[in-house]
Design a protein around this motif. Structure first.
Motif, PDB file in Angstrom:
ATOM      1  N   THR A 103      -9.734 -25.817  36.118  1.00 41.22           N
ATOM      2  CA  THR A 103      -8.885 -25.435  37.242  1.00 41.22           C
ATOM      3  C   THR A 103      -9.751 -25.029  38.424  1.00 41.22           C
ATOM      4  OG1 THR A 103      -7.029 -24.036  37.885  1.00 41.22           O
ATOM      5  CG2 THR A 103      -8.629 -23.040  36.415  1.00 41.22           C
ATOM      6  N   ALA A 104      -9.115 -24.570  39.491  1.00 38.88           N
ATOM      7  CA  ALA A 104      -9.850 -24.177  40.686  1.00 38.88           C
ATOM      8  C   ALA A 104     -10.105 -22.678  40.666  1.00 38.88           C
ATOM      9  CB  ALA A 104      -9.064 -24.563  41.934  1.00 38.88           C
ATOM     10  N   LYS A 105     -10.990 -22.238  41.558  1.00 38.49           N
ATOM     11  CA  LYS A 105     -11.299 -20.810  41.667  1.00 38.49           C
ATOM     12  C   LYS A 105     -11.483 -20.487  43.135  1.00 38.49           C
ATOM     13  CE  LYS A 105     -15.850 -19.443  40.539  1.00 38.49           C
ATOM     14  NZ  LYS A 105     -16.879 -18.944  39.657  1.00 38.49           N
ATOM     15  N   PRO A 106     -10.703 -19.562  43.727  1.00 40.94           N
ATOM     16  CA  PRO A 106      -9.642 -18.805  43.068  1.00 40.94           C
ATOM     17  C   PRO A 106      -8.423 -19.671  42.815  1.00 40.94           C
ATOM     18  CG  PRO A 106      -9.571 -18.386  45.422  1.00 40.94           C
ATOM     19  CD  PRO A 106     -10.759 -19.260  45.175  1.00 40.94           C
ATOM     20  N   ASN A 107      -7.500 -19.109  42.014  1.00 35.72           N
ATOM     21  CA  ASN A 107      -6.272 -19.816  41.680  1.00 35.72           C
ATOM     22  C   ASN A 107      -5.289 -18.799  41.115  1.00 35.72           C
ATOM     23  OD1 ASN A 107      -4.716 -22.076  41.506  1.00 35.72           O
ATOM     24  ND2 ASN A 107      -6.090 -23.211  40.185  1.00 35.72           N
ATOM     25  N   PHE A 108      -4.034 -19.215  40.942  1.00 35.00           N
ATOM     26  CA  PHE A 108      -3.039 -18.397  40.258  1.00 35.00           C
ATOM     27  C   PHE A 108      -3.669 -17.889  38.959  1.00 35.00           C
ATOM     28  CE2 PHE A 108       1.150 -18.391  37.791  1.00 35.00           C
ATOM     29  CZ  PHE A 108       1.597 -17.222  38.376  1.00 35.00           C
ATOM     30  N   ALA A 109      -3.668 -16.570  38.758  1.00 35.08           N
ATOM     31  CA  ALA A 109      -4.483 -15.943  37.717  1.00 35.08           C
ATOM     32  C   ALA A 109      -4.147 -16.400  36.296  1.00 35.08           C
ATOM     33  CB  ALA A 109      -4.343 -14.423  37.808  1.00 35.08           C
ATOM     34  N   ASN A 121     -12.138 -23.711  26.420  1.00 41.01           N
ATOM     35  CA  ASN A 121     -13.386 -23.660  27.176  1.00 41.01           C
ATOM     36  C   ASN A 121     -13.035 -23.837  28.661  1.00 41.01           C
ATOM     37  OD1 ASN A 121     -15.950 -23.927  28.148  1.00 41.01           O
ATOM     38  ND2 ASN A 121     -16.354 -25.890  27.144  1.00 41.01           N
ATOM     39  N   LEU A 122     -13.221 -22.777  29.456  1.00 44.32           N
ATOM     40  CA  LEU A 122     -12.710 -22.755  30.834  1.00 44.32           C
ATOM     41  C   LEU A 122     -13.769 -23.169  31.850  1.00 44.32           C
ATOM     42  CD1 LEU A 122     -10.538 -21.821  32.962  1.00 44.32           C
ATOM     43  CD2 LEU A 122     -11.575 -19.543  32.798  1.00 44.32           C
ATOM     44  N   THR A 123     -13.414 -24.096  32.732  1.00 43.82           N
ATOM     45  CA  THR A 123     -14.268 -24.449  33.867  1.00 43.82           C
ATOM     46  C   THR A 123     -13.475 -24.248  35.151  1.00 43.82           C
ATOM     47  OG1 THR A 123     -15.293 -26.161  32.508  1.00 43.82           O
ATOM     48  CG2 THR A 123     -15.746 -26.238  34.884  1.00 43.82           C
ATOM     49  N   GLU A 124     -14.032 -23.455  36.076  1.00 43.27           N
ATOM     50  CA  GLU A 124     -13.340 -23.202  37.340  1.00 43.27           C
ATOM     51  C   GLU A 124     -14.165 -23.778  38.484  1.00 43.27           C
ATOM     52  OE1 GLU A 124     -11.206 -19.032  37.118  1.00 43.27           O
ATOM     53  OE2 GLU A 124     -13.230 -18.898  36.273  1.00 43.27           O
ATOM     54  N   VAL A 125     -13.551 -24.661  39.259  1.00 45.06           N
ATOM     55  CA  VAL A 125     -14.236 -25.328  40.364  1.00 45.06           C
ATOM     56  C   VAL A 125     -13.876 -24.616  41.675  1.00 45.06           C
ATOM     57  CG1 VAL A 125     -14.423 -27.501  41.641  1.00 45.06           C
ATOM     58  CG2 VAL A 125     -14.190 -27.535  39.145  1.00 45.06           C
ATOM     59  N   PRO A 126     -14.885 -24.101  42.406  1.00 44.21           N
ATOM     60  CA  PRO A 126     -14.587 -23.394  43.657  1.00 44.21           C
ATOM     61  C   PRO A 126     -13.825 -24.269  44.651  1.00 44.21           C
ATOM     62  CG  PRO A 126     -16.861 -23.027  43.016  1.00 44.21           C
ATOM     63  CD  PRO A 126     -16.315 -24.085  42.084  1.00 44.21           C
ATOM     64  N   LEU A 127     -12.982 -23.649  45.477  1.00 54.52           N
ATOM     65  CA  LEU A 127     -12.293 -24.368  46.547  1.00 54.52           C
ATOM     66  C   LEU A 127     -13.310 -24.817  47.588  1.00 54.52           C
ATOM     67  CD1 LEU A 127      -9.173 -22.055  47.171  1.00 54.52           C
ATOM     68  CD2 LEU A 127      -9.316 -24.079  45.709  1.00 54.52           C
ATOM     69  N   THR A 128     -12.899 -25.748  48.450  1.00 57.23           N
ATOM     70  CA  THR A 128     -13.757 -26.156  49.564  1.00 57.23           C
ATOM     71  C   THR A 128     -13.840 -24.998  50.569  1.00 57.23           C
ATOM     72  OG1 THR A 128     -11.902 -26.993  50.842  1.00 57.23           O
ATOM     73  CG2 THR A 128     -12.936 -28.548  49.329  1.00 57.23           C
ATOM     74  N   PRO A 129     -14.787 -25.072  51.547  1.00 61.54           N
ATOM     75  CA  PRO A 129     -14.893 -23.970  52.521  1.00 61.54           C
ATOM     76  C   PRO A 129     -13.582 -23.690  53.265  1.00 61.54           C
ATOM     77  CG  PRO A 129     -16.814 -25.391  52.655  1.00 61.54           C
ATOM     78  CD  PRO A 129     -15.864 -26.052  51.698  1.00 61.54           C
ATOM     79  N   ASN A 130     -12.743 -24.711  53.478  1.00 63.86           N
ATOM     80  CA  ASN A 130     -11.461 -24.403  54.121  1.00 63.86           C
ATOM     81  C   ASN A 130     -10.343 -24.146  53.109  1.00 63.86           C
ATOM     82  OD1 ASN A 130     -11.287 -27.033  53.392  1.00 63.86           O
ATOM     83  ND2 ASN A 130     -10.377 -27.777  55.302  1.00 63.86           N
ATOM     84  N   LEU A 131     -10.754 -23.738  51.923  1.00 59.60           N
ATOM     85  CA  LEU A 131      -9.855 -23.239  50.887  1.00 59.60           C
ATOM     86  C   LEU A 131      -8.859 -24.264  50.344  1.00 59.60           C
ATOM     87  CD1 LEU A 131      -9.077 -19.567  52.069  1.00 59.60           C
ATOM     88  CD2 LEU A 131     -10.984 -20.415  50.707  1.00 59.60           C
ATOM     89  N   ALA A 132      -9.280 -25.523  50.266  1.00 53.42           N
ATOM     90  CA  ALA A 132      -8.432 -26.537  49.618  1.00 53.42           C
ATOM     91  C   ALA A 132      -9.026 -26.881  48.249  1.00 53.42           C
ATOM     92  CB  ALA A 132      -8.351 -27.794  50.474  1.00 53.42           C
ATOM     93  N   LEU A 133      -8.234 -27.501  47.391  1.00 50.14           N
ATOM     94  CA  LEU A 133      -8.753 -27.990  46.112  1.00 50.14           C
ATOM     95  C   LEU A 133      -9.894 -28.962  46.380  1.00 50.14           C
ATOM     96  CD1 LEU A 133      -5.527 -28.894  44.055  1.00 50.14           C
ATOM     97  CD2 LEU A 133      -7.031 -26.920  43.718  1.00 50.14           C
TER      98      LEU A 133
END
Ligand SMILES: *Cc1c(COP(=O)(O)O)cnc(C)c1O
Length: 356
Positions: A103-109, A121-133
């Motif tokens: 999922t993305a990070k941040p995201n709905f908790a 096994n959790l992988t969180e992908v950071p949002l782009t600098p303008n906060l999009a997926l």
């Protein structure tokens, strides 16, 4: 004494929410308007005449049927539970336990909390600098899981559209390309706020059997107190997901309420229009703020970066306005989130904001 409880549960934090009293409550992205009184009365009248001593439908069949008609989706491919947060837990159990959750990070908790609770096994992908997926990076993670090695595997990919808590959206074609990269994953698109973005992922879900859309009555519909959410998916995923929903999960009260609401749904359109107009008005006013930066939003809330989230939160609360701090989330230092409410509530918020 050591409790006979799995380590993942013992290590899990509680859901990050503290109830606070305030005159103007803009902290939970609910509709700040209750259901129209005539509809409430209509529901209450019917409740007297249904049996309360008998179990309701085994699999919420009546609710699935009215949702099917409203959404134009086969009833056998609709799964109903008491809130879509229950579905998030069940979907992780369905395809994530012992497997992967991406999922993305941040995201709905709840996506990450559930992944940890149910031993994925959790992988969180950071949002782009303008906060999009970050769709290319998410695709890269999915590809790398296929390539073999220590983190090889498949599981559940959680994609909110629009995203919470930023309110950003991605374009449907790019979303579809990502789905195409993950044919052996369960791809969950959380559409909790889709009415405010005028987005609709049903065409994608129609095309791919492994896609699950999550929708809820808690936000645009103004029925958070009723606790109902649903999944739109394929017959194969639905019939397996249903095995994880407890039998007789939704009550006769919920059945009557939702059947009535869905056959009197016209109140929704005006409300969505008002929220969108108010959101744009608030964004325009906040654009002139000397210290706060509001992010564009396609939902019924606005994410705002302030110099200090605690100060902003306390200042607003001292004026009777409750918002939600977001500063504990990755990349959201200083951020608060405000729900778009009724015009008078929003005016009070703006007035307080401009003196912060
Ligand atoms: C509010 C919300 C939900 C809805 O949860 P319910 O359990 O249906 O009330 C789901 N996903 C996101 C991202 C939300 O913000």
């Amino acid at each position: 004494m050591s409790l006979p409880i799995r380590p993942a549960v013992l290590a899990s934090p509680d859901y990050p929410f503290v109830a606070v009293d305030a005159l103007i409550k803009l902290d939970q992205n609910e509709s700040t308007q209750d259901l129209p009184d005539e509809l409430k009365a209509l529901i209450c009248d019917q409740l007297r005449f249904v049996p309360w001593n008998r179990y309701p439908d085994l699999n919420s069949e009546s609710i699935c049927k009215v949702i099917s008609t409203y959404e134009g989706w086969p009833a056998e491919s609709v799964v109903v539970t008491t809130g879509s947060n229950v579905l998030i837990a069940l979907l992780t159990q369905l395809a994530g336990t012992g497997q992967q959750v991406v999922t993305a990070k941040p995201n709905f908790a709840l996506y990450a909390l559930g992944a940890r609770l149910f031993d994925a096994n959790l992988t969180e992908v950071p949002l782009t600098p303008n906060l999009a997926l970050d769709l290319p990076q998410l695709a890269e993670v999915i590809r790398s899981r296929r390539a073999g090695g220590p983190s090889e595997g498949r599981g559940v990919l959680y994609l909110p559209q629009p995203h919470a808590p930023t309110g950003s959206v991605v374009d449907a074609e790019s979303l579809r390309s990502l789905v195409r990269e993950a044919p052996d994953w369960l791809v969950v698109i959380d559409e909790a706020y889709h009415q405010f973005a005028d987005t609709d992922c049903r065409p994608i879900a129609k095309e791919f059997d492994n896609v699950v859309l999550l929708r809820t009555f808690s936000k645009a519909w103004g029925l958070a107190g009723l606790r109902l959410g649903y999944a739109l998916t394929s017959p194969a995923v639905a019939s397996n997901l249903r095995k994880l929903v407890p039998p007789f999960a939704t009550s006769v009260m919920q059945t009557i309420a939702i059947s009535t609401v869905l056959t009197h749904a016209s109140y929704l359109t005006e409300r969505i229009k008002l929220v969108i107009a108010e959101r744009e008005r608030m964004l325009k006013a906040l654009a002139n703020h000397p210290r706060w930066q509001a992010y564009p939003s396609h939902a019924n809330f606005i994410l705002i970066r302030t110099p200090n989230a605690e100060d902003a939160f306390r200042h607003l609360l001292s004026k009777g306005i409750l918002v939600r701090r977001q500063d504990s989330y990755f990349g959201l230092k200083g951020c608060i989130r405000v729900t778009v409410g009724q015009p008078a509530e929003n005016a009070a918020f703006l007035q307080a904001a401009l003196t912060a």
